[in-house]
Every structure is written in C-alpha cells, then in structure tokens.
Design a protein around this motif. Sequence first.
Motif, mmCIF file in Angstrom:
data_model
loop_
_atom_site.group_PDB
_atom_site.id
_atom_site.type_symbol
_atom_site.label_atom_id
_atom_site.label_comp_id
_atom_site.label_asym_id
_atom_site.label_seq_id
_atom_site.Cartn_x
_atom_site.Cartn_y
_atom_site.Cartn_z
ATOM 1 N N ASP A 1 -5.326 8.519 4.805
ATOM 2 C CA ASP A 1 -5.186 7.404 5.754
ATOM 3 C C ASP A 1 -5.890 7.735 7.062
ATOM 4 O O ASP A 1 -6.451 8.825 7.230
ATOM 5 C CB ASP A 1 -3.707 7.075 5.988
ATOM 6 N N ALA A 2 -5.838 6.787 7.991
ATOM 7 C CA ALA A 2 -6.557 6.957 9.259
ATOM 8 C C ALA A 2 -5.939 8.048 10.129
ATOM 9 O O ALA A 2 -6.641 8.676 10.936
ATOM 10 C CB ALA A 2 -6.587 5.635 10.018
ATOM 11 N N ALA B 1 6.093 13.965 13.754
ATOM 12 C CA ALA B 1 5.950 13.547 15.155
ATOM 13 C C ALA B 1 5.893 12.034 15.283
ATOM 14 O O ALA B 1 6.432 11.458 16.239
ATOM 15 C CB ALA B 1 4.708 14.186 15.770
ATOM 16 N N ARG B 2 5.250 11.373 14.320
ATOM 17 C CA ARG B 2 5.142 9.911 14.359
ATOM 18 C C ARG B 2 6.338 9.218 13.735
ATOM 19 O O ARG B 2 6.407 7.991 13.720
ATOM 20 C CB ARG B 2 3.845 9.465 13.662
ATOM 21 N N GLY B 3 7.287 9.998 13.222
ATOM 22 C CA GLY B 3 8.486 9.411 12.630
ATOM 23 C C GLY B 3 8.230 8.664 11.348
ATOM 24 O O GLY B 3 8.885 7.648 11.063
ATOM 25 N N VAL B 4 7.256 9.147 10.547
ATOM 26 C CA VAL B 4 6.917 8.491 9.288
ATOM 27 C C VAL B 4 7.717 9.135 8.156
ATOM 28 O O VAL B 4 7.550 10.328 7.882
ATOM 29 C CB VAL B 4 5.412 8.614 8.984
ATOM 30 N N PRO B 5 8.587 8.384 7.487
ATOM 31 C CA PRO B 5 9.303 8.957 6.339
ATOM 32 C C PRO B 5 8.311 9.294 5.217
ATOM 33 O O PRO B 5 7.384 8.539 4.950
ATOM 34 C CB PRO B 5 10.257 7.836 5.910
ATOM 35 N N ARG C 1 1.753 3.663 10.335
ATOM 36 C CA ARG C 1 3.198 3.638 10.075
ATOM 37 C C ARG C 1 3.631 2.304 9.502
ATOM 38 O O ARG C 1 4.506 2.235 8.623
ATOM 39 C CB ARG C 1 3.977 3.935 11.357
ATOM 40 N N ALA C 2 3.040 1.220 9.986
ATOM 41 C CA ALA C 2 3.408 -0.112 9.485
ATOM 42 C C ALA C 2 2.554 -0.524 8.290
ATOM 43 O O ALA C 2 2.956 -1.411 7.538
ATOM 44 C CB ALA C 2 3.258 -1.141 10.608
ATOM 45 N N ARG C 3 1.420 0.117 8.099
ATOM 46 C CA ARG C 3 0.479 -0.320 7.064
ATOM 47 C C ARG C 3 0.945 0.050 5.664
ATOM 48 O O ARG C 3 0.682 -0.682 4.703
ATOM 49 C CB ARG C 3 -0.900 0.290 7.340
ATOM 50 N N TYR C 4 1.646 1.168 5.535
ATOM 51 C CA TYR C 4 2.000 1.674 4.210
ATOM 52 C C TYR C 4 3.485 1.532 3.940
ATOM 53 O O TYR C 4 4.320 1.863 4.780
ATOM 54 C CB TYR C 4 1.564 3.135 4.077
ATOM 55 N N ARG D 1 0.826 -1.194 0.000
ATOM 56 C CA ARG D 1 0.000 0.000 0.000
ATOM 57 C C ARG D 1 0.868 1.254 0.000
ATOM 58 O O ARG D 1 1.821 1.354 0.761
ATOM 59 C CB ARG D 1 -0.924 -0.006 1.212
ATOM 60 N N VAL D 2 0.499 2.197 -0.833
ATOM 61 C CA VAL D 2 1.163 3.491 -0.910
ATOM 62 C C VAL D 2 0.100 4.541 -0.627
ATOM 63 O O VAL D 2 -0.966 4.546 -1.254
ATOM 64 C CB VAL D 2 1.787 3.723 -2.300
ATOM 65 N N VAL D 3 0.372 5.449 0.329
ATOM 66 C CA VAL D 3 -0.629 6.432 0.704
ATOM 67 C C VAL D 3 -0.230 7.813 0.189
ATOM 68 O O VAL D 3 0.932 8.206 0.231
ATOM 69 C CB VAL D 3 -0.853 6.456 2.232
#
Length: 342
Positions: free
Chosen positions: A245-246, A312-316, A272-275, A169-171
Amino acid sequence: MSSERVLAKTYRHGLIVGKFAPLHRGHMLLLDAALEQCERLSVWVYSRPDFPGMPGPLRRGWLRALYPARLFPGLELLPDAPNPPLNDAPDAVHQGYVRGVLDGWGVRPDAVFTSEEYGAAFAASLGAAHVCVDRARQIVPVSGTALRADVHALRHFLDPVVYAHFVRRVVILGAESTGKSTLARALGEAFGTTWVREYGRDVHEREDGALTPEHFLEIARGHRALEDEAAQSPGAHKWVFSDTDAATTLMWSHLLTGAAHPDLRALADDCRARYAHTFLCDTDLPHEQDGWRANTEVRAVQQAFIRQDLEARGVPFTVLRGSVAERVAQVQATLSATGGRA
C-alpha cells in the motif's frame, strides 16, 4: 440537405425519479428508453432517508459515469431538494412535493418514465404522459431491494463501475521476501476474484533502482490505479487482494531517499480507511534473493518498520504465518468472521 433521415423524438422533455440504490441494469433499461424517446431527460435521485452506504452524491456519480455529458448531452441530473417526504409517505404527499419542487426549478416534463405501479398516477399529477418500461421485470428481473439484500450474488445486474463500490480492498503487507506476491495471487484464486501486484517493482526495474521521491509518488498512484482497475474488473467478486500500500511506499521513500513527496504522505494517510482488512506476512518463510532484494538482516529491519508504522497509525492487522496454504486458510477464517460482510 443530408440524405439521412432525421427521426424526431416522441417527447420534448422526460423525467425519471428514483432511488438508484444501487443503479442497476433495470434502471439503465429505463434510462435508455427515455433517452431514445426524449429530446431532453431530467433525472432526480431522490430518497429519504438516504442510504448511508450509498449516499446521494455517490448514486448521482454512478449516473454521470455511465451516462457522461459528452455522450448524453440531453441528460441532466437534478440537484438535491430540501426536506423531502419520507419514502413511506402517501403517494399524494410525494406527488405534491415533486410538483412543487419541479415548478420551482422550472422543470416541466411532458413524459414521466417509470417501471412502477404508481407511475400512471404520478405522471398524471404532473400533467404528463406515462411511459411504463418493463413493469413485470421480465427483461431485467431484479430490483434495488433484492440487490441490497445480496449484492454479491446479483452482481451480474450491476455495471462493473457500480459493483466496484461494493468490492472491499484487502492489503497484504510485509518486508521483502515474505511471500506477499505469492499470497495475493493465491488469495485471488481461492476467493475467485482479482488481485493486484506490487506496482513498485515495475518502476524499480525501469529506473534500475535509482528512485527519487517523485518516483515513489508515481508508484503509489500507479498502485492505487491498479487497485481501482481490479475492483472494476468483471472478475472482481467481493474482495480485491492487494500486494502492499501507499504507507509502505512512503516508508521506502524515506528509507531509500531520505525524503517523501507531500502528496505521498496524503495517500499513506488514506490507507487506514481504504482497506477493509490488513494482513502482515511474517518473516518465517526462507529469504529468497532475486537480484533486487536486500539480505535477511535488512528484511528484519524492514519488517520492524512496517509493524511500527501500523501500530503508530492505529491500523488493526492480522499476522500470517506458515505455508501459503496455511496463510490462505488464516485469511479465509478472518474474513469469514465478518459474517460475510464486504
């Protein structure tokens, strides 16, 4: 007495042992043959080492999804057993191990179904008949080894339920009027795969904009269901592109209602783990008012919130700028840089 003729099964109890990594149509041919001939069928998912990307519980889940108990009451999935021999151990070692474990479980098959050269000796070690199905791989010309080498090229040998595991999945994120929906659709076309619209618009229009925290939870759940449906679609290939996304839905819940349902927070944490990749559409496109959107100044605030949340969530994430075609090219370059991994 019914006039219908009741056909007796050939065998009382059949056994299939395999890696099922992944479960493919050749396995299904084998399973179908065994189910047709056996009153009861035991299936043992068995491998050491296990497959990190396809652990045993996932592979058993595929079997249960495609052969549900309500439709196939005679099929039982055997549990894991401790300390199995390595896959490359001698056949005699595997035979002794399987015989000992099955005796402990009280599983005593009178037929073993395989598509392998070792099948006859394996069945003999259990005192069972051997039924060989498509040993030459003429009916279903594929193997687990070949699929693991290039699962996307050979995806037609997998049921969509199984192939969905390999679809990443790509968001696509961004504030209102940053081109997310247009880009998601363009990416689906460019990559020859499925894409997911923003489900929140459906609920927003249905409720005439009067949304509660429960509505935002509905939006997040509905959007995830659309993503899962897209990944299992026959049109899916390697990637599924999703508009929002959510975590963004959580942001909107806070902004518009001042609160958020606890279950929505959990769905946001899972993003973070879903995409596999996250792209953020920049605000360099002209703002378009469709009757539901806020103004340009509010768009800038929304964009700042989204960027802040990702950091803040550390999502690249990768910022996309320019025209739709330029953004598609940027996504292609980023995904290509993964070396084709999905």
